[in-house]
Write a protein that holds these residues in place. Sequence first.
Motif, mmCIF file in Angstrom:
data_model
loop_
_atom_site.group_PDB
_atom_site.id
_atom_site.type_symbol
_atom_site.label_atom_id
_atom_site.label_comp_id
_atom_site.label_asym_id
_atom_site.label_seq_id
_atom_site.Cartn_x
_atom_site.Cartn_y
_atom_site.Cartn_z
ATOM 1 N N GLY A 69 -3.608 -1.587 -3.526
ATOM 2 C CA GLY A 69 -3.354 -1.360 -2.105
ATOM 3 C C GLY A 69 -4.366 -2.079 -1.233
ATOM 4 O O GLY A 69 -4.024 -2.632 -0.183
ATOM 5 N N ALA A 70 -5.632 -2.106 -1.660
ATOM 6 C CA ALA A 70 -6.669 -2.807 -0.908
ATOM 7 C C ALA A 70 -6.414 -4.310 -0.890
ATOM 8 O O ALA A 70 -6.614 -4.976 0.131
ATOM 9 C CB ALA A 70 -8.042 -2.509 -1.512
ATOM 10 N N LEU A 118 -3.663 -4.960 1.640
ATOM 11 C CA LEU A 118 -4.170 -4.866 3.009
ATOM 12 C C LEU A 118 -4.985 -6.102 3.382
ATOM 13 O O LEU A 118 -4.890 -6.599 4.514
ATOM 14 C CB LEU A 118 -5.016 -3.605 3.160
ATOM 15 N N ALA A 119 -5.780 -6.617 2.439
ATOM 16 C CA ALA A 119 -6.544 -7.838 2.702
ATOM 17 C C ALA A 119 -5.596 -9.009 2.961
ATOM 18 O O ALA A 119 -5.843 -9.840 3.849
ATOM 19 C CB ALA A 119 -7.460 -8.149 1.522
ATOM 20 N N VAL A 138 -3.240 3.367 -0.269
ATOM 21 C CA VAL A 138 -4.158 2.550 0.524
ATOM 22 C C VAL A 138 -5.507 2.393 -0.170
ATOM 23 O O VAL A 138 -6.131 1.323 -0.102
ATOM 24 C CB VAL A 138 -4.341 3.177 1.921
ATOM 25 N N LEU A 139 -5.969 3.421 -0.864
ATOM 26 C CA LEU A 139 -7.310 3.396 -1.457
ATOM 27 C C LEU A 139 -7.333 2.832 -2.875
ATOM 28 O O LEU A 139 -8.407 2.724 -3.473
ATOM 29 C CB LEU A 139 -7.900 4.808 -1.463
ATOM 30 N N SER A 140 -6.184 2.471 -3.417
ATOM 31 C CA SER A 140 -6.145 1.902 -4.768
ATOM 32 C C SER A 140 -6.565 0.438 -4.723
ATOM 33 O O SER A 140 -6.505 -0.206 -3.667
ATOM 34 C CB SER A 140 -4.733 2.016 -5.339
ATOM 35 N N PRO A 141 -6.997 -0.135 -5.853
ATOM 36 C CA PRO A 141 -7.362 -1.563 -5.863
ATOM 37 C C PRO A 141 -6.211 -2.459 -5.429
ATOM 38 O O PRO A 141 -6.407 -3.403 -4.652
ATOM 39 C CB PRO A 141 -7.753 -1.808 -7.325
ATOM 40 N N TYR A 197 0.818 -1.224 0.000
ATOM 41 C CA TYR A 197 0.000 0.000 0.000
ATOM 42 C C TYR A 197 0.846 1.265 0.000
ATOM 43 O O TYR A 197 0.354 2.326 -0.380
ATOM 44 C CB TYR A 197 -0.960 0.009 1.189
#
Length: 219
Positions: free
Chosen positions: A188-189, A192-193, A183-186, A178
């Motif tokens: 980056g998500a 995080l998952a 963090v908010l990009s596909p 990320y």
Amino acid sequence: MSASPLTPKVARGALVGVDAFNPVASLVVFQYNPDQLTRTLTPQYSGGGTASAGGGADPVRLSGPPQESVRLEIQFEATDRLEADRPGAMDTGVLPQLSALEMLLYPKTAKVIADEVLIRAGLIEVVPPEAPLTLLVWGARRVLPVRITEFTVTEQMFGPGLVPIHAKVALGLRVLNYRDLGVLSPGGALFLAHQVAKEALATLNASDGLPALAGLPGI
């Protein structure tokens, strides 16, 4: 001998290029899963443990997730297609699989030509085309955005038209986190998952190990 109905079905690994203009051409499902996958994690520290104004050392601080690199070798062969007399098997061998992998590294020709036309017309400046978001799919728990850093092909067993019947591809990948993608990009998500799943597995490991430490002071 047929496989036992109790034998679990093994998922296949894959590399996927998320390309809205040509999604099928950027999908490479591994014909055979690699026997080995090597991962290297490099911690990202900040401060370096330097002395503070009070004379002590600063605590170790993490500036972000570790940089992770992955190395693996995948194999392709056209033997099954040749034995089944599939159309085009002798003419193409494993070139379709190799081409799908290599296209993760090439800018699309339509974009290159369109940009050249606009440049010659004086309408735009040269802007490097954005690479597709590439995902390493290694089971349901590990779907990671990656960047290909090494790509070595060894072609073997050539057909009459000198098309390879067998090939090995050694890949070096860098996992994009990320901090790289946002963090908010596909991408980056997805990272995080992956980290959330890793934290859950680490908690499971701790719960399994606690009984072995029962009776120790403070536990």
